[in-house]
Design a protein around this motif. Sequence first.
Motif, PDB file in Angstrom:
ATOM      1  N   GLY A   1       0.825  -1.208   0.000  1.00  0.00           N
ATOM      2  CA  GLY A   1       0.000   0.000   0.000  1.00  0.00           C
ATOM      3  C   GLY A   1       0.858   1.257   0.000  1.00  0.00           C
ATOM      4  N   ILE A   2       0.191   2.358  -0.315  1.00  0.00           N
ATOM      5  CA  ILE A   2       0.904   3.628  -0.416  1.00  0.00           C
ATOM      6  C   ILE A   2       1.423   4.066   0.949  1.00  0.00           C
ATOM      7  CG2 ILE A   2       0.583   6.075  -1.028  1.00  0.00           C
ATOM      8  CD1 ILE A   2       0.542   4.015  -3.350  1.00  0.00           C
ATOM      9  N   ASN A   3       2.634   4.535   0.941  1.00  0.00           N
ATOM     10  CA  ASN A   3       3.219   5.138   2.143  1.00  0.00           C
ATOM     11  C   ASN A   3       2.243   6.204   2.668  1.00  0.00           C
ATOM     12  OD1 ASN A   3       4.644   6.879   3.813  1.00  0.00           O
ATOM     13  ND2 ASN A   3       6.551   6.640   2.679  1.00  0.00           N
ATOM     14  N   PRO A   4       1.734   6.046   3.898  1.00  0.00           N
ATOM     15  CA  PRO A   4       0.686   6.953   4.372  1.00  0.00           C
ATOM     16  C   PRO A   4       1.147   8.406   4.520  1.00  0.00           C
ATOM     17  CG  PRO A   4       1.388   5.440   6.102  1.00  0.00           C
ATOM     18  CD  PRO A   4       2.050   4.987   4.852  1.00  0.00           C
ATOM     19  N   MET A   5       2.443   8.594   4.555  1.00  0.00           N
ATOM     20  CA  MET A   5       2.974   9.959   4.701  1.00  0.00           C
ATOM     21  C   MET A   5       3.085  10.674   3.352  1.00  0.00           C
ATOM     22  SD  MET A   5       4.141   9.758   7.955  1.00  0.00           S
ATOM     23  CE  MET A   5       5.811  10.252   8.380  1.00  0.00           C
TER      24      MET A   5
ATOM     25  N   ASN B   1      14.800  11.090   2.403  1.00  0.00           N
ATOM     26  CA  ASN B   1      15.269  10.286   3.541  1.00  0.00           C
ATOM     27  C   ASN B   1      14.165   9.355   4.047  1.00  0.00           C
ATOM     28  OD1 ASN B   1      18.003  11.362   3.908  1.00  0.00           O
ATOM     29  ND2 ASN B   1      16.878  13.277   4.220  1.00  0.00           N
ATOM     30  N   ASN B   2      13.384   8.882   3.115  1.00  0.00           N
ATOM     31  CA  ASN B   2      12.247   8.035   3.449  1.00  0.00           C
ATOM     32  C   ASN B   2      12.692   6.718   4.079  1.00  0.00           C
ATOM     33  OD1 ASN B   2       9.888   6.559   3.418  1.00  0.00           O
ATOM     34  ND2 ASN B   2       9.824   6.338   1.186  1.00  0.00           N
ATOM     35  N   GLN B   3      12.242   6.443   5.299  1.00  0.00           N
ATOM     36  CA  GLN B   3      12.521   5.148   5.933  1.00  0.00           C
ATOM     37  C   GLN B   3      11.225   4.395   6.205  1.00  0.00           C
ATOM     38  OE1 GLN B   3      15.590   3.538   6.800  1.00  0.00           O
ATOM     39  NE2 GLN B   3      16.213   5.018   5.252  1.00  0.00           N
ATOM     40  N   ALA B   4      10.138   4.825   5.569  1.00  0.00           N
ATOM     41  CA  ALA B   4       8.841   4.218   5.849  1.00  0.00           C
ATOM     42  C   ALA B   4       8.547   3.081   4.879  1.00  0.00           C
ATOM     43  CB  ALA B   4       7.748   5.285   5.750  1.00  0.00           C
ATOM     44  N   VAL B   5       7.612   2.231   5.288  1.00  0.00           N
ATOM     45  CA  VAL B   5       7.171   1.136   4.424  1.00  0.00           C
ATOM     46  C   VAL B   5       6.064   1.651   3.516  1.00  0.00           C
ATOM     47  CG1 VAL B   5       6.054  -1.135   4.429  1.00  0.00           C
ATOM     48  CG2 VAL B   5       7.803  -0.598   6.126  1.00  0.00           C
ATOM     49  N   GLY B   6       6.089   1.242   2.272  1.00  0.00           N
ATOM     50  CA  GLY B   6       4.986   1.571   1.370  1.00  0.00           C
ATOM     51  C   GLY B   6       5.463   2.155   0.060  1.00  0.00           C
TER      52      GLY B   6
ATOM     53  N   GLY C   1       9.618   9.656  -5.457  1.00  0.00           N
ATOM     54  CA  GLY C   1       8.184   9.427  -5.297  1.00  0.00           C
ATOM     55  C   GLY C   1       7.381  10.588  -5.821  1.00  0.00           C
ATOM     56  N   TYR C   2       6.111  10.368  -5.986  1.00  0.00           N
ATOM     57  CA  TYR C   2       5.203  11.428  -6.428  1.00  0.00           C
ATOM     58  C   TYR C   2       4.028  11.506  -5.461  1.00  0.00           C
ATOM     59  CZ  TYR C   2       7.840  11.402 -10.782  1.00  0.00           C
ATOM     60  OH  TYR C   2       8.846  11.477 -11.714  1.00  0.00           O
ATOM     61  N   ARG C   3       3.705  12.735  -5.079  1.00  0.00           N
ATOM     62  CA  ARG C   3       2.653  12.916  -4.072  1.00  0.00           C
ATOM     63  C   ARG C   3       1.293  12.997  -4.758  1.00  0.00           C
ATOM     64  NH1 ARG C   3       5.759  14.562   0.503  1.00  0.00           N
ATOM     65  NH2 ARG C   3       7.779  15.390  -0.131  1.00  0.00           N
TER      66      ARG C   3
END
Lengths: 491, 219
Positions: free
Chosen positions: A123-127, A137-142, B206-208
């Motif tokens: 699923g999409i990274n909720p952030m 610096n993304n360390q989240a899942v998704g 990524g794309y928002r």
Amino acid sequence: MNDAVTGKFRWGPADRSISPWQRILQKGGFVWQSAGVGGTTLLYFANCPRAYPGAFERDWPISYEEMIPYYEEVEQTLPVREATATSKEDLFFYGARKMGFAYTNEINLTQPGYRLQPNGILGINPMLNNPDFDLGNNQAVGCTLRGHCVNGCSIGPNVGSVAKRSTLVSYIPYALATGNVDIMPNSFVTAIHTGQNNEEGLYADSVTVRNTWTGEIRELKAKVIVLSAGSIESPRLWLNSGLPENEWVGKGLTTHMIDCVSGIFEEKDLMNILGMSDVKPYVGQNSAARMDYPGLGAFEPFGTSPGIYATMIYGTSQKGYYFQNQTNEEEPWDREGIIAGELLKEFMRNYDKTLSIVVFSDDDVSQKNGVTLDPVRMDENGYIPIINYEISDDDRERRDQLVGLAAELLKKAGAKTVSRANWPPDVCAHIMSTMRIGFVTDTNCEANQVKRLFIADNSVLCNGLGGPNPTLTTQALAVRTAQKIAEKYFP
Amino acid sequence: MNMHFQKESGETLEENRDNLKDGLWDENSVYDYVVNTFKAYADTMVPHSPDLAERYGRIQFYGALESYTAEYLIMSFDGHATPLAVAVAEILNIAAKQYLMEKGGNPDLPGDTGGLYFAKLSQEDRLKVVDRITSPDGIIYIPAGLTTMQGDVVPLLPALNRFTMMGYYSEWSGYGSTRFMPPDKRMLEYQPISWGQVGYPGPSNGYRVAGAFDFAKKK
């Protein structure tokens, strides 16, 4: 990335001072595969639809109902979920509705319908929609919708949680976690050896493994051997090992006769439909929607970075250059063939206003199509494979009909110009059914003529599934095979 | 290079002998022959476009010649188990000579041109020649006496088109000084010209855009 000769993903040894491994395709096609831990799932779109039940009823020695629990198990494990759409899918759905097609909630498809792609992407990274969230610096899942599925996804805090669920980041970490598994990268099996006894007759006993970096040769013995080298290498290995003759080894190849159509849109139409001025094929999961059409096949909108995109939609054809092909009034595309010269530049200038569809047609199994060994040419792994695929009249008819529907969808959605590539039918991306269940193996996927040798890749599929992307079905069948092996040999 | 090809390519034997250095063909002349043939092809596929530049901006002028696409083609053909760039160049030129002969007249080039018949053709004729040698209906322009096995090179000829698209529109030309290195050593040094032409912003983290309105279930 997807440079198949010198790039990261190629069918060849890890050592880039050595050439890729040779395959011969007679009709101008090519094989889209990747060697390495995770194999071709490293570059697949991760689309995970189930087969059509009708395709099982047609050929398979086991029933579709029997497969359902195994489908469910893989769907939960990878996991498979409904894709997140972006503008290319929205435009596709708009066209599908204009065509009068219905949205479908089904997963076991017997009727035509469009839907969000079931895919093996988290699923999409909720952030993601939080403007303060630092993507660098993304360390989240998704999933972050970066659109690199086919270039190799690396989004996630560690290997096991990467968003696109190639086997490298799903089944392999799970297997390693059991403590019972060793992974030997850069290993190429060059022979399967057999023994013989009164109870079993011929049985698989050991393999010769060649290290592709060092050239070191090893022999490994096993109680059970699982052959899972893909629809080209599995029959090649069987034949190179001198295993018993079987009229279906290497025969019955299905490829879905893949083709592409693409349409270029005008800004004002896109504003009306999408509320934005372009489609941006590089944004979002590479293919997040699909149209299923049991009886003909399936097609799906896709978008990638421009190198692969141009190659797929304008650079691959069995019909030569566009200016040599007359299109008639009945054909819903405006031109057919390779786009070159100034027109190529003009079309690619409209890259961000282009919607493309890849078409997978339902091709029949024919014993004429498949993999044989070259009688002379060898590489370090044995005689090289020759791939032959001839399209039949029935297959061509289904293919033209389905490609026509996809082209019409683009027109209905408002495309101002539509091009059909018309790929050679021996482009091998969905490579299936060269070691068919029920023909080369029994219903447990154990080779009829060699006990203790199981087959667990796309080659053991009994046919082309009716058109849906094959990976999920192969994984589900492999889970079933694992259970059968455990029951029979490790009770 | 073998004698047969040199004769086929229309040069005189004396001139060929002039090129012999201790029994070997001069490497530089082979290099020029191959590079110029692939440049002619790449330039046809992705040409300079003054018209597009006038309408849409200066960047649209540039094509394959500014993006090393001929080098990419040579690298890709030579990257196979049997290096094939010389053989492909020979096939293009001999097919071009055949094409010229069919159009009438004496196609023989003066000796100093190195047998570059392909480059002599108009851009449209070059594509017609490539179409002939890649047609699934039978390949008839494979020169006898080719040192490469026909079965190794013929199935790869359609890759001319694919390699050109990948070479020109992918990130490869942007690898700049690292473009011939193994993939783990290549670095994107700048944005390829093609990306500017097509409006591709390059790799992204990524794309928002999640939550794009849902057409799927909308009634």
